[in-house]
Design an enzyme around this catalytic site. Sequence first.
Site, mmCIF file in Angstrom:
data_model
loop_
_atom_site.group_PDB
_atom_site.id
_atom_site.type_symbol
_atom_site.label_atom_id
_atom_site.label_comp_id
_atom_site.label_asym_id
_atom_site.label_seq_id
_atom_site.Cartn_x
_atom_site.Cartn_y
_atom_site.Cartn_z
ATOM 1 N N THR A 82 35.153 42.327 36.424
ATOM 2 C CA THR A 82 34.509 41.365 35.532
ATOM 3 C C THR A 82 33.909 40.248 36.369
ATOM 4 O OG1 THR A 82 36.056 41.841 33.735
ATOM 5 C CG2 THR A 82 34.836 39.769 33.598
ATOM 6 N N LEU B 42 39.821 36.592 35.820
ATOM 7 C CA LEU B 42 38.866 37.650 35.489
ATOM 8 C C LEU B 42 39.262 38.848 36.324
ATOM 9 C CD1 LEU B 42 35.426 35.759 35.522
ATOM 10 C CD2 LEU B 42 36.861 36.306 33.554
ATOM 11 N N ASP B 43 39.309 40.042 35.717
ATOM 12 C CA ASP B 43 39.728 41.204 36.487
ATOM 13 C C ASP B 43 38.669 41.569 37.524
ATOM 14 O OD1 ASP B 43 37.864 43.266 35.470
ATOM 15 O OD2 ASP B 43 38.969 43.118 33.602
ATOM 16 N N LYS B 44 39.037 42.495 38.387
ATOM 17 C CA LYS B 44 38.214 42.834 39.542
ATOM 18 C C LYS B 44 36.803 43.263 39.152
ATOM 19 C CE LYS B 44 38.763 45.408 43.888
ATOM 20 N NZ LYS B 44 39.652 46.337 44.617
#
Length: 244
Positions: free
Chosen positions: A116, A112-114
């Site tokens: 999210t 999961l990106d930063k």
Amino acid sequence: MTKTPTSRVDRLLGSMGYGSRAEMARMAKAGGILLDGADLTDVSRRIAVTPDLPSRMEIDGEPLDPVQGLVILLNKPLGMTCSHKEEGALVYDILPGRWRRRDPAISTIGRLDKQTSGLLLLTDDGDLLHRVISPKRHVAKVYRAGLARPLTGTEGALFASGELVLEGEDKPLAPAVLEVVSPTEALLTVTEGRYHQVRRMFAAVGNHVETLHRERLGGLTLPADLAPGQWRLLTPEEIALIFD
């Protein structure tokens, strides 16, 4: 019949991040390792590595950590990165410090990106990791997206068509399911894991994702009582839900 694996105590504890063989030997001589309620002083001893070992062994007065094959469910907070090496706050910082030294290493199952949040799994089981992220498995992922602009009503059909091609790519996306929650909020179910896929899908229809939260992976739903930054181990039954 599967043979139960065995290991030297010092090698096992070293692979779980407790310390070097010399450190484990010193701890054992000081009475810091108990097995079935008795002092274990010979760390060269081989023992069966069974799932119940954490309930039978104590290290410095605490139950042994889970043996290899653990799966962690984390409610990932915003601002943390799914990486072992990048600068700043990492999701691994939430876990016990010695778990950073485990071998096999604990890794995230996908990323999961930063910016999210939500359901994130971590494991030291490489086979499970690859089964979950394999394109052949089509494990569904459900995201709740908060949008900068109201939906137009055409997005659902396009996302479900299997014809949407993201910018910079030439292969269409697999069909995805859009459920409208409000004019600026939607649930999106995807079965792929392309780079920033959900954000890029909404960008392709002229919108911008302001907030993004993963709620479900396969048949596994993020528990309502697991606050951001909290984690727990999954049971075998819960792990099986991933593939439902």
